[in-house]
Design a protein around this motif. Structure first.
Motif, PDB file in Angstrom:
ATOM      1  N   SER A 144     -19.282 -58.591  62.572  1.00 54.89           N
ATOM      2  CA  SER A 144     -20.050 -57.784  63.519  1.00 54.89           C
ATOM      3  C   SER A 144     -19.355 -56.431  63.674  1.00 54.89           C
ATOM      4  O   SER A 144     -18.345 -56.163  63.014  1.00 54.89           O
ATOM      5  N   THR A 145     -19.903 -55.610  64.566  1.00 52.89           N
ATOM      6  CA  THR A 145     -19.275 -54.300  64.817  1.00 52.89           C
ATOM      7  C   THR A 145     -17.854 -54.496  65.353  1.00 52.89           C
ATOM      8  O   THR A 145     -16.983 -53.648  65.131  1.00 52.89           O
ATOM      9  N   LYS A 146     -17.636 -55.624  66.046  1.00 55.66           N
ATOM     10  CA  LYS A 146     -16.279 -55.898  66.567  1.00 55.66           C
ATOM     11  C   LYS A 146     -15.263 -56.009  65.424  1.00 55.66           C
ATOM     12  O   LYS A 146     -14.109 -55.616  65.576  1.00 55.66           O
ATOM     13  N   SER A 147     -15.718 -56.543  64.277  1.00 58.35           N
ATOM     14  CA  SER A 147     -14.811 -56.637  63.120  1.00 58.35           C
ATOM     15  C   SER A 147     -14.379 -55.239  62.681  1.00 58.35           C
ATOM     16  O   SER A 147     -13.214 -55.011  62.346  1.00 58.35           O
ATOM     17  N   ILE A 148     -15.337 -54.297  62.705  1.00 55.31           N
ATOM     18  CA  ILE A 148     -15.005 -52.908  62.314  1.00 55.31           C
ATOM     19  C   ILE A 148     -14.045 -52.303  63.336  1.00 55.31           C
ATOM     20  O   ILE A 148     -13.093 -51.601  62.973  1.00 55.31           O
TER      21      ILE A 148
END
Lengths: 257, 91
Positions: A233-237
């Motif tokens: 997800s964006t959290k991974s980025i």
């Protein structure tokens, strides 16, 4: 020690004009030992950029050696030592009975007149910072001196280029901005690694293959990690962005440790 | 021994830089771009423009003017500016 090298127009050459290099030279010289080298000079006019270039070298030498002498003319000869130095070279040659064919008394006296020495000495500034391995100032000043010989001005193309890039950057989505900055950061770090390799080992040619291969290997590992992640997800980025922000200070400090 | 340590350090830094870049590139492609040609086009172009800009800026301006340490500080600043944008986008 006599250095017979071109002016520091590249980082490869700059490493022979730095504070770090002069310290290494002092450590292997006898107390009365002398280091001598020459840079391209200007007989009658010393421009601001050339004065900054000469000052950076002079100040670097002054940080290491007790006495420095600069003999001006078409080549500025720098002589530095912890022992005593005199500009009256003709007198020393005569006193020691050294026979010379070309460098005779009148030539030397004309070259070391008080006026010439004063002109050069007066152009040097203590405010110019010393030249360092990882902060190569003479390289920058030398480029300015070189560009100063031509009438071309690069301001307008640079402004147009910067404007176009700004428009492109603002039009990018958030992920585009992230990738733009990551591409910028990654290639900056690779360029820095290659330059550091050149500064440390003298030539980038011997290491460029393995360094680029290591970077490509890292890209493969990084891409493979994405395959192994269960939830993306964006959290991974965001986590990777935090990783980059933490990594950058340790990257720079590893060269100063 | 010093030469070996120096080479090892630079190679390690190169690998770590690659890992972070590779991971971010592939994750961003998967999260944000739906089709393979989207993934191959837009992010790749953004990445390459960043790379080409750096090739010019770092060697001509950053290293001579602000040195290696200053260049790293600039890069940290760039990433710190981008991070809040990412947080806002997430919300």
């Amino acid at each position: 020690m006599i250095l017979d090298l071109p002016d520091p127009l590249s980082l490869q050459l700059n490493r022979f004009y730095t504070l770090e290099f002069f310290r290494e030279v002092r450590d292997i010289l006898l107390p009365q030992g002398i280091i001598c080298f020459a840079t391209v000079g200007a007989e009658n006019y010393i421009s601001h950029d050339r004065a900054s270039f000469l000052s950076a070298i002079y100040n670097s030498l002054q940080s290491v050696f007790k006495n420095i002498l600069v003999i001006p003319r078409e080549r500025n000869i720098f002589i530095a030592s912890d022992g005593s130095l005199t500009s009256d070279i003709a007198l020393l040659i005569a006193a020691r009975g050294i026979q010379t064919d070309y460098v005779y008394e009148h030539y030397l006296r004309e070259r070391t007149t008080k006026e010439r020495l004063a002109l050069l000495k007066g152009s040097l500034s203590e405010d110019v910072p010393v030249n360092r391995d990882f902060h190569p100032r003479t390289y920058s000043y030398k480029i300015h001196v070189w560009l100063g010989m031509f009438q071309e001005r690069f301001t307008l193309p640079l402004i147009i280029g910067a404007l176009l890039l700004t428009i492109y950057f603002l039009r990018l989505g958030i992920m585009g901005k992230v990738l733009f900055s990551t591409g910028f950061v990654a290639s900056s770090l690779e360029v820095i690694i290659l330059l550091v390799y050149q500064i440390l080992f003298g030539s980038v040619y011997t290491g460029i293959g393995i360094i680029i291969a290591a970077f490509m290997f890292g890209l493969v590992v990084g891409s493979y990690m994405e395959k192994r992640m269960e939830r993306i997800s964006t959290k991974s980025i965001m986590k990777i962005e935090i990783g980059i922000i933490i990594y950058l200070p340790s990257f720079s400090s590893s060269f100063y440790g | 021994m010093k030469a070996f340590a120096g080479s090892f350090l630079l190679i390690t830094l190169s690998v770590v830089t690659g890992v972070l870049t590779g991971a971010e590139f592939s994750i961003t492609g998967k999260v944000s771009f739906s089709t393979p040609w989207d993934t191959a086009g837009t992010p790749y172009a953004a990445d390459l423009i960043g790379v080409s800009l750096n090739a010019f800026v770092t060697t001509i301006f950053f290293i001579p003017l602000i040195g290696i340490y200053g260049s790293c500080l600039f890069l940290i600043g760039l990433k710190i500016i981008i991070f809040p944008l990412l947080c806002i986008g997430e919300k």
